[in-house]
Design an enzyme around this catalytic site. Structure first.
Site, mmCIF file in Angstrom:
data_model
loop_
_atom_site.group_PDB
_atom_site.id
_atom_site.type_symbol
_atom_site.label_atom_id
_atom_site.label_comp_id
_atom_site.label_asym_id
_atom_site.label_seq_id
_atom_site.Cartn_x
_atom_site.Cartn_y
_atom_site.Cartn_z
ATOM 1 N N THR A 56 1.575 -4.131 4.428
ATOM 2 C CA THR A 56 1.348 -5.282 5.576
ATOM 3 C C THR A 56 0.264 -6.391 6.235
ATOM 4 O O THR A 56 0.888 -6.747 7.569
ATOM 5 C CB THR A 56 0.371 -4.015 6.463
ATOM 6 N N THR A 78 0.951 -1.463 0.217
ATOM 7 C CA THR A 78 -0.367 -0.148 0.031
ATOM 8 C C THR A 78 0.651 1.606 -0.070
ATOM 9 O O THR A 78 0.340 2.074 -0.214
ATOM 10 C CB THR A 78 -0.460 -0.361 1.237
#
Length: 660
Positions: free
Chosen positions: A193, A20
């Protein structure tokens, strides 16, 4: 061009796998975009300050900026050339081709395409390219004396991966790229993540005898958004990697540095996405950067760093649930499964039905390694309950307080080592290899009294006298906490020392004694310092915490030299070996940017050079510039001994002249 290494500059390799942090908003949500991250960082002075670039003598001036940007007038467009994009490059190696041969976005700016590195294939699985670098403004960390900038290159994967697509081969690829580029001072890995805790756990085992800082980070909100956590996470990771030697695989998120194999992703929504409930953070970043040096791992063996390049894929996680049957367990443990992480209830409990126990016992008897951990986010497995003891009797191995991600990675790592028997694997599961589990707590230690602290200080002073005076004239030293002001009434008498104050005095004295003993090659003095510190003792831990890196790595105020620097400079091989076995950091640089290896080679201490190289030492910092000059003098004088010592120190390997 390859720039010289300034003493006030750290070199960090950023391995950008995807995630991200560097994504843009597309028609179907967040999508990766080649070069976006690098070019965005280049445009922000906090991540890239051209006026700090030491390549130009006019640095800090208008003319210097125009030279850096390739312009001669205010309105001129920068002249970027593929031979030397942005002026400075660093050699980076990879097991895959470097650069994007095809852009995901066909309208990618032509200047970015022009900036693509020229990748050279060295061998079947080795590629290299000179990547343009970025450099941060100089900054001084809290408590530090030297302002330092961080020069970093970004090795961007092609294609960039969503972390849900990361697998074992990608873990091995990251470990390999760290090994190929181990001349860098530190490493930052940008990663999505979702599986970040799995990768950080796996790398903690794959990176064997690690002596440099490796930090993984990512973001919940990408850098492309006005409000994001990407800036803080990347800047924090870069700052810690560039200023501290924390020789572990770590994870940095939301102003906190965790041990990489102790974390779990706890939230898909909060910016504090990760937690380490069974182990305290290594670093807390606020107004000050507070390093918990007492818990930082240090290498204590004379072994070089290496990347282990195998993981056994035949491992899996099985979560117990009410009503689970033996048939389910038997089917789950069928070949080719060789290891199972069993997530048990509470403190290590399981259903006591015969079919469940028989299935687990049968799997263990067939050689499947079954490791029990708890389903709880916090806590450990134990044999406090009968329902837990029966698992142990069936052959299940307790995994203490390991996280599910860590237990799976450790099991895969150990089962990949063909030299280990199943019994040895089971024994090692319960032993901390990288600080991944807590040792059983022992009997509480009573905090020492002030009188005991006084005795310690008296012994310290006696060691100083022994090292500086002939034995025949040694005086008797007595230290007491009494003030000696007998005329002062008891009511107005000053307070006596506290244990903390006494520990502070010891913390001041120990560094001087360690340096003196290292210079004199006095093993008794060194052993006295190291044996006097009991890490189970609260006051002793306080003493250690006052010295970054521990007593064995304490620095001299002016020179910035550690005891290892001092011992190496004086050719004290015995002290060098003892210091290394007690956790001395071989990659520490002094105030001039020199390593202990450079100092030993410069002085011609061949035995010390061999010891340091055996422990993984490499030339770094300002060593290159000065070593080149010394080697030129050696060539002119035809000093074969000096040439041999520099060769052993790795000069040819560093300069790229050796065959690999």
């Amino acid at each position: 061009m390859e720039p010289s290494h300034a003493s006030d500059e750290s070199r960090v390799l950023v391995i950008y796998t995807g995630g991200t942090i560097g994504m843009l908003v597309g028609q179907q949500g967040y999508v990766p975009e080649p070069y976006f991250l690098t070019e965005t960082l280049r445009s922000q002075t906090r991540f890239h300050d051209p006026l700090q670039d030491s390549l130009f003598s006019n640095s800090g001036s208008v003319q210097g900026f125009r030279e850096w940007s390739g312009r001669s007038s205010p309105g001129e467009v920068a002249n970027i050339t593929p031979e030397d994009p942005q002026g400075r490059t660093l050699l980076v190696r990879s097991s895959r081709p470097i650069g994007h041969t095809t852009a995901l976005n066909p309208s990618l700016n032509a200047s970015l395409l022009l900036n693509q590195p020229r990748c050279t294939k060295i061998s079947e699985n080795l590629y290299e390219a000179h990547l343009p670098t970025l450099v941060t403004p100089k900054s001084k960390i809290p408590g530090g004396n030297i302002s330092k900038s961080i020069r970093y290159a970004i090795l961007e994967w092609n294609p960039l991966l969503d972390s849900s697509n990361i697998d074992i081969e990608d873990w091995i690829r990251i470990a390999t790229e760290i090994e190929l580029n181990y001349t860098f001072d530190a490493f930052v890995i940008l990663h999505g993540t979702d599986t970040l805790a799995y990768t950080s756990s796996a790398l903690s085992f794959l990176l064997e005898d690690l002596g440099k800082t490796v930090i993984l980070t990512g973001a919940q909100i990408p850098l492309s958004q006005l409000r994001n956590d990407a800036v803080d996470n990347l800047m924090g990771a870069l700052t810690i990697a560039g200023h501290y030697i924390i020789p572990e695989c770590c994870l940095y998120f939301n102003h906190t540095l965790f041990r990489g194999n102790r974390v779990t992703k706890m939230s898909s929504y909060d910016l504090s996405a990760f937690s380490s409930l069974n182990f305290p953070p290594l670093v807390n970043v606020g107004i000050d950067i507070v390093v918990n040096w007492n818990d930082v791992l240090r290498q204590t063996g004379l072994r070089k760093f290496r990347a282990h390049k195998h993981m056994n894929p035949h491992v899996a996680t099985l979560r117990l649930f009410p009503g689970i049957t033996g048939a389910t367990i038997r089917a789950f443990c069928m070949p080719p499964i060789r290891g199972v992480v069993l997530e048990t209830f509470g403190a290590g409990n399981a259903p006591q039905r015969a079919d469940v126990m028989d299935a687990l016992r049968g799997a263990c008897d067939r050689g499947v390694v079954v490791v029990a951990i708890t389903q709880c986010a916090k806590g450990s497995v134990s044999d406090a309950y009968e329902t837990g003891r029966t698992l142990l009797q069936a052959g299940v191995v307790p995994g203490s307080d390991m996280t599910p991600e860590c237990a799976l990675a450790k099991l895969s790592y150990l089962l990949s080592k063909s030299e280990l028997s199943i019994k040895e694997v089971r024994d090692l599961i319960g032993s901390p290899l990288r600080g991944e589990l807590s040792r059983p707590s022992g009997v509480a230690v009573q905090q020492p009294s002030v009188e005991q602290n006084m005795d310690n200080i008296q012994q310290l002073l006696s060691q100083f006298v022994r090292l500086t005076r002939p034995p025949s004239v040694l005086p008797t030293i007595n230290v007491t906490s009494e003030t000696g002001q007998s005329t002062v009434s008891d009511a107005a008498a000053p307070w006596s020392w506290t244990a903390a104050e006494a520990a502070t005095t010891e913390a001041v004295l120990y560094p001087f004694l360690v340096h003196l003993a290292a210079a004199r090659d006095d093993l008794d003095g060194l052993q006295f310092c190291f044996n006097s510190v009991d890490t189970n003792d609260p006051a002793e831990v306080l003493k250690l915490g006052m010295i970054p890196g521990g007593i064995v790595n304490c620095l001299e105020a002016g020179s910035g030299r550690s005891p290892l620097h001092v011992a190496a400079l004086n050719g004290n091989a015995r002290s060098v070996e003892l210091l290394l076995r007690c956790g001395a950091l071989v990659h520490l640089r002094d105030s001039l940017g020199h390593t202990a290896l450079y100092l030993a080679a410069r002085q011609g201490h061949e035995e010390v050079v061999e010891l340091l190289v055996q422990a993984g030492a490499t030339l770094g910092g300002s060593d290159m510039h000065f070593a080149a000059s010394l080697l030129a003098d050696t060539a002119r004088s035809q000093d074969q001994t000096a040439a041999r010592i520099w060769h052993k120190a790795g000069w040819q390997a560093v300069t790229g002249n050796s065959e690999k």
